[in-house]
Design an enzyme around this catalytic site. Structure first.
Site, mmCIF file in Angstrom:
data_model
loop_
_atom_site.group_PDB
_atom_site.id
_atom_site.type_symbol
_atom_site.label_atom_id
_atom_site.label_comp_id
_atom_site.label_asym_id
_atom_site.label_seq_id
_atom_site.Cartn_x
_atom_site.Cartn_y
_atom_site.Cartn_z
ATOM 1 N N GLY A 177 0.805 -1.216 0.000
ATOM 2 C CA GLY A 177 0.000 0.000 0.000
ATOM 3 C C GLY A 177 0.833 1.259 0.000
ATOM 4 O O GLY A 177 0.345 2.332 -0.334
ATOM 5 N N GLU A 178 2.096 1.159 0.359
ATOM 6 C CA GLU A 178 2.945 2.340 0.434
ATOM 7 C C GLU A 178 3.453 2.695 -0.953
ATOM 8 O O GLU A 178 3.940 1.835 -1.696
ATOM 9 C CB GLU A 178 4.112 2.067 1.379
ATOM 10 C CG GLU A 178 4.949 3.302 1.692
ATOM 11 C CD GLU A 178 6.035 3.000 2.701
ATOM 12 O OE1 GLU A 178 6.995 3.788 2.786
ATOM 13 O OE2 GLU A 178 5.923 1.968 3.391
#
Length: 1240
Positions: A177-178
């Site tokens: 998700g980063e």
């Protein structure tokens, strides 16, 4: 389908059991041949056979494994299984913390250390969380970056469309998700794609930007949350100029858009349900949980028909088989079966339990119970404790014996299955026996309730606390059980299997009806009792497990304070009887368990239960004592130890009396068979001797008396060590505080035991045929001669351990506070030694003196008040401790010391090497600063010398004179404390004030304490000096007496040593007497000291007198040419000069100290005190002058020059009496005059 599946499971378990039986050579219990083999080979009195012992399964499997192709199949399988377990542990850790998971796997050698190997593992391993893979690949740490590069580089994108490459790339992980992590991953992807397809784009930047656009398009097109979807034109417009400022072909972009729109890019698992939490169980490792998940999931889906479900499961199995690399092996090692059961036991338990609980169909119930039986057989034989207990516990719950109202026909079938399991698999049940025996106990309880019988609690009601006191005075205090009477069952709520105990009634018994009663009658108590009867068919370990479980169940039954039950307790007695004929080793293990059980129950607070337990133990003991026991075995002693432990621990007087009566009954009924059991019996009686209740003590001694009078030969018939147990028991009774006669009689029986020991009856069986003839002891208070010529022991040293406890016990009694006991013990002790000492060897005598006789005087030599009397102002007339001490000192101690001396003299020919120890004992008395003790020691010394001196050789006389010298040296009076003036420091003035001004109010109290302390110390110092002076006077008199008796036997060397000792005493006394400062201080303390002045004048005179006598006798007795004559003459001349100088010093101290005065000066006359002192010294001077005259002509003439100044001094000095002048006149007229005339 369910029925077929159930049959399949049962068939699998049955086949497992049959194969296991074949491998372990476990016979089929249904075979009649096996039954006969059990009857022949598996009896309780035979060693367990290999064919019938399930406890040898591990050995059998190991031996079978060794026959395989060089490598154990089970070991190989276990290695592979362990590898998978460790691998799965690393995967599970990775799914929680990827970095630590990789470290664990690398350390465990499950993954290589290089980034390429780690990347290959992440790409190919199953079970890894795809999200965690993405997170790990997106990290910017050095190793993670290298792994991510290796991971991407492992893909081959040649000739693949851009969207196909992305699909292939993202199948193995989920993008993190980063944004930075995504950027690093997609940047490397773009580089790899361009490297594999160099002509696809002008640069990697184009692929990088387009990859982001494709991911965004995939989310926009397939996310239902996005309402306004992206159109092809929007997609093309968003990507204008990304190819180094140029646009990508529109056809390419539209085609890419269409493919993404039609088919979503997603991971492979997205086709199925979302991943569940990772599991580290064996089911997860071996893939079974996926199959179970399929079944559970599909039950809730729209797939309703069984056919659809079966078809779907078949497809899943095939898919699993295609994906798996599993290899099937033909099993040859029985241990493999354990791994199989560990995987599938839990689903099977559920498969059997649910239908058995919910269905009433007979076929289904029969199949389920058959499955339980097979599963229990396999798990029990394979020693799989957890699985076995799970199946047995579940089956026990299905009996519903804990809830009587719920019992149905299927529950009865479960009860039958339980009994069948107990019969067939009893050797392997181990701890699981507890569940089966619990069911048996509950069944018996329901059976009694169904018959209307009263509960056991009717007969075992708790006793009232005051019952113990109210029954103490009764001769027989055994409680009487109540008669049976009908009792209605009380209602209770329905309970669960775990909460329902075996004590009292099962839950719901009040709801029992005729239907339930008839159902239970299908089983019957006969079937239940068969469990206990068949216990004798169990193997050696199976019976021990059975007994342990039965004891636990019985404890649960008895634990109830309101409704105790004794069903299992009675069965314990039965099975002990059934199995009593087993081999000794097995029976010892069984009894070790039963012994602890009986001890616990025997100490129960419920008196009736404890009595029941002890009576049961008595029955077993009587049965056990019917068996013959060979010599030097200890089985009977071990068997009877519970009596001893309960006797010591029980607080109920009824129990202790019952134990004594039980032991008495065993002796009377089985005396011929009692061997090692005597030890425990005597321990019971010894414990009774210390009891707080008089009746117990009297009863126990009455039985002991009967045993010794009538059955003494049996006590030591085969076990000679039991003699010591008998002696220790008698010694315990000598300490009885209730009845003095018991103690005296016990001492008398000790005399009887000593006589038997001296006669050699220990271990003898010659009186077995006629045990009462010549075996009764005489009256305890009559002495026994015991001297029989034919009774000499064959090996005296072997009897040290027999004699020593008896003699040591009598020795300890000499410290008893009761005078009669002390006197009797002392008499018996020394009578025994006198009468039987001729049988003792020197080592035994040495042991007797060191450990029996000398310890009698330890208290005297170390604990008597050194002052010898009480301080001033303190009276001890009413002090009981002082009175006891004095009584012991003047009665027992004096007599004992005399008896020791007489004993030594009587057996001097044997014990003469111990003379030094005896002298040391006497010397220790003399050296004690206690006048009475020293007097006792000196009297005993004279007694020894007068009785044994004639037998001493020169070496022994040397020991005697050295001990005299030691005693004389150690008892020299010490006036140091007084002469130093320590008692004068800071002494308060006469008016009570201090020499210095007091500064505060606390000063008076401190001064008072200091004054009291100084007074006490001064008193002790004076008392000690006076005591030592008196002791030295006694010692000198004793030396003179001994010397006069044995003057002829003493050699010159030994006599000189004696002289030196006495001379040292004289010199020390003269030193004290000539200390004028000390004498003045003593005069100041006259009221306290009560000593004459000089203080040691008598001691000085007597010691000098004895020295003079000794030297004169040596000089006269020695031959003139003897070598020692000159030495003795020198000592004599020196001593005479010393005596004369002392006298002259006393008569003219000033003149001698300042030199010779001129004749013209007048002498100051001496005072009256000085005249008295001179008068006291006059006899010694006269004896000295006579000794000088007796030197002989030549010696007198030779030494006259030394004596003449002293003789002249005697003429001119003053005298206290005319004796000196008369003696001096005789000397001059007889010796000096003729010599002077002769010289002229």
């Amino acid at each position: 389908m369910k029925s077929e599946a159930m049959k399949c499971l049962v068939a699998i378990l049955r086949s497992m059991g049959d194969w296991m039986n074949k491998q372990l050579r476990i016979p089929d219990p249904a075979s009649p041949i096996v039954e006969s083999e059990k009857n022949d080979n598996d009896g309780g009195n035979e060693l367990p056979q290999t064919d019938n012992n399930g406890d040898e399964s591990s050995e059998a499997s190991d031996s079978h494994s060794e026959l395989s192709n060089g490598i154990s199949e089970a070991a190989s399988l276990e290695q592979r299984r362990a590898y998978k377990m460790e691998l799965q542990e690393g995967i599970s850790l990775f799914n929680r913390k990827p970095k630590k998971g990789i470290e664990f796997l690398v350390k465990a050698s499950k993954v290589g250390e290089s980034p390429e190997e780690i990347a290959a593992f992440l790409k190919s391993a199953s079970g890894l969380n795809k999200t965690m893979i993405g997170d790990y690949l997106g990290e910017r740490e050095d190793l993670s970056l290298k792994v991510m590069h290796a991971y991407v580089d492992s893909f081959e994108f040649q000739g693949m469309e851009f969207d196909e490459a992305i699909r292939a790339f993202l199948q193995g992980f989920r993008l993190p998700g980063e944004a930075q992590k995504i950027d690093r991953i997609m940047e490397k992807f773009a580089e790899r794609y361009c490297k594999c397809n160099p002509k696809a784009f002008s640069s990697a930047d184009t692929a990088y930007v387009l990859a982001y656009s494709v991911i965004m398009l995939n989310t926009d097109a397939h996310n239902p949350m996005v309402k306004n979807k992206m159109s092809p034109e929007d997609f093309i417009r968003n990507n204008r100029g990304i190819d180094d400022g140029k646009d990508l072909p529109e056809e390419f972009m539209r085609s890419l858009y269409e493919r993404i729109w039609k088919k979503e890019i997603k991971m492979k698992e997205d086709e199925f349900v979302p991943q569940q939490q990772q599991s580290t169980s064996s089911n997860k490792i071996l893939g079974l949980d996926n199959i179970l998940n399929i079944v559970v999931r599909k039950r809730g889906s729209s797939m309703e028909t069984s056919d659809d479900l079966i078809k779907h499961m078949q497809e899943q199995f095939k898919e699993k088989a295609r994906m798996s690399e599993s290899v099937f092996y033909p099993a040859t090692d029985v241990v493999v079966l354990k791994f199989m059961v560990e995987v599938c036991w839990a689903p099977m338990l559920a498969a059997f339990s649910v239908p058995l609980d919910q269905s009433d169909d007979e076929i289904v119930i029969s199949q389920c119970l058959e499955g339980f039986r097979s599963a229990i057989h396999v798990t029990a034989a394979m020693s799989m404790k957890t699985q076995r207990d799970a199946f047995i516990t579940s089956l026990a719950k299905f009996t519903s014996l804990h809830s009587a109202a719920d019992i149905r026909q299927k529950n009865v079938e479960a009860i039958k299955a339980i009994l069948l399991i107990a019969d067939e698999d009893g050797n392997y049940l181990q701890e699981a026996w507890e569940h089966i025996l619990t069911c048996v106990s509950r069944f018996e309880n329901l059976h009694l309730v169904g018959e209307g019988a009263p509960p056991d609690a009717t007969f075992f009601a708790l006793q009232q606390p005051d019952l113990d006191k109210s029954k103490q005075a009764k001769s027989s205090i055994l409680p009487v059980l109540k008669k049976k009477a009908p009792n209605a069952a009380s209602a209770s709520k329905r309970g669960s299997y775990d909460s329902a105990g075996v004590g009292g009634k099962a839950s719901g018994v009040d709801q029992m009806n005729n239907e339930v009663t008839s159902l239970l009658e299908q089983v019957g108590m006969a079937e239940m009792n068969r469990v206990f009867v068949r216990s004798q068919k169990l193997n050696s370990e199976g019976i021990i497990d059975f007994v342990k479980a039965l004891c636990k169940v019985s404890m649960e039954e008895l634990r109830s304070a309101s409704d105790p039950r004794v069903f299992s307790l009675t069965k314990i007695v039965e099975i002990a009887h059934y199995n009593m004929n087993r081999i000794r080793l097995v029976w010892s293990s069984i009894w070790h368990v039963l012994s602890d059980f009986f001890v616990t129950i025997g100490c129960s607070e419920n008196l009736s239960i404890a009595i029941f337990a002890m009576d049961s133990l008595r029955q077993l003991s009587m049965k056990f004592l019917e068996r013959e026991e060979l010599a030097n075995y200890n089985f009977q002693n071990e068997f009877m130890k519970p009596f001893v432990v309960v006797m010591r621990k029980s607080r109920a007087v009824e129990i202790r009396e019952l134990i004594i009566r039980c032991v008495s009954q065993m002796v009377l009924a089985r005396v011929n068979h009692v061997k090692s059991g005597w030890k425990s019996m005597f321990m019971v009686f010894a414990t009774a001797s210390y009891d707080d209740h008089k009746n117990i003590v009297l009863l126990a001694f009455e039985i002991i008396e009967k045993i010794l009078r009538e059955y003494f030969p049996y006590i030591t018939e085969t076990e000679s060590t039991t003699f010591n147990d008998c002696v220790n028991c008698l010694i315990a009774f000598t300490n009885s505080r209730f009845n003095k006669d018991i103690s005296l009689n016990a001492i008398g029986f000790l005399r009887f035991c000593a006589a038997k020991l001296a006669e050699g009856d220990i271990g003898s069986s010659r009186l077995k045929d006629n045990p009462t003839s010549n075996s009764n002891p005489p009256s305890p208070h009559l002495a026994s001669d015991g001297k029989q010529e034919g009774a000499v022991l064959t090996d005296k040293d072997d009897h040290i351990h027999f004699w020593f406890p008896l003699l040591a016990g009598l020795s300890e009694l000499t410290f008893d506070l009761r005078p009669e006991i002390r006197k009797s013990a002392l008499q018996v002790l020394f009578d025994t030694l006198r009468n039987h000492g001729h049988l003792f060897s020197l080592p035994l005598w040495e042991k007797v003196f060191d450990s029996v006789l000398f310890p009698i005087f330890d208290y005297v030599r170390h604990a008597i008040d050194p002052s010898g009397s009480s301080p001033q102002g303190q009276s001890v007339e009413n002090d009981p401790a002082e009175l006891d001490q004095d009584a012991w000192l003047y009665e027992t101690c004096t007599l004992a010391l005399q008896l020791v001396v007489d004993l030594f003299v009587r057996f001097y020919s044997t014990v003469n090497p111990l003379l030094k120890k005896v002298l040391s004992l006497l010397t220790s008395f003399i050296k004690r600063p206690h006048q009475s003790l020293a007097g006792i020691g000196i009297a005993a010394f004279v007694r020894l010398m007068s009785s044994a001196g004639s037998m001493f050789v020169d070496e022994k006389w040397l020991e005697v004179v050295l001990s005299m010298k030691e005693a004389a040296t150690e008892t020299l009076p010490d006036f140091t404390y007084i002469s130093s003036g320590a008692y004068l420091q800071n002494v308060p003035t006469e008016n009570g004030g201090s020499s210095e001004q007091r500064e505060d109010e606390s000063q008076p109290l401190e001064n008072d304490n200091e004054e009291s302390s100084r007074s006490r110390n001064l008193y002790f110092a004076i008392g000690d000096a006076k005591c030592r002076a008196a002791v030295q006077l006694l010692l000198i008199q004793a030396v003179m007496e001994v010397y006069n008796m044995y003057r002829a036997q003493l050699s010159a060397q030994n006599t000189v040593i004696l002289f030196e000792a006495l001379h040292a005493v004289a010199i020390h006394a003269h030193k004290i007497n000539s200390d004028n400062d000390l004498r003045s201080k003593l005069q100041e303390l006259g009221s306290m000291t009560q000593m004459q002045d000089p203080p040691l004048l008598r001691l000085e005179n007597e010691s000098y007198q004895l020295c003079l006598t000794i030297l004169q006798n040596i000089f006269l007795d020695s031959a003139p040419n003897h070598g020692s004559a000159e030495v003795v003459e020198g000592h004599l001349i020196s001593l005479c000069k010393e005596v004369l100088e002392v006298y002259l010093t006393t008569a003219r101290p000033a003149q001698l100290s300042s030199g010779t005065q001129s004749l013209g000066h007048w002498l100051i006359p001496v005072g009256s005190s000085k005249r008295r002192e001179l008068a006291a010294r006059a006899p010694l001077v006269v004896a000295t002058l006579q000794a000088i005259s007796g030197l002989g002509d030549s010696s007198f003439e030779k030494n006259l020059g030394q004596f003449f100044p002293l003789l002249a001094g005697l003429i001119s000095c003053e005298h206290g009496s005319i004796e000196v002048q008369v003696a001096l006149s005789d000397m001059f007229s007889t010796w000096v005059g003729p010599l002077v005339l002769q010289s002229c």
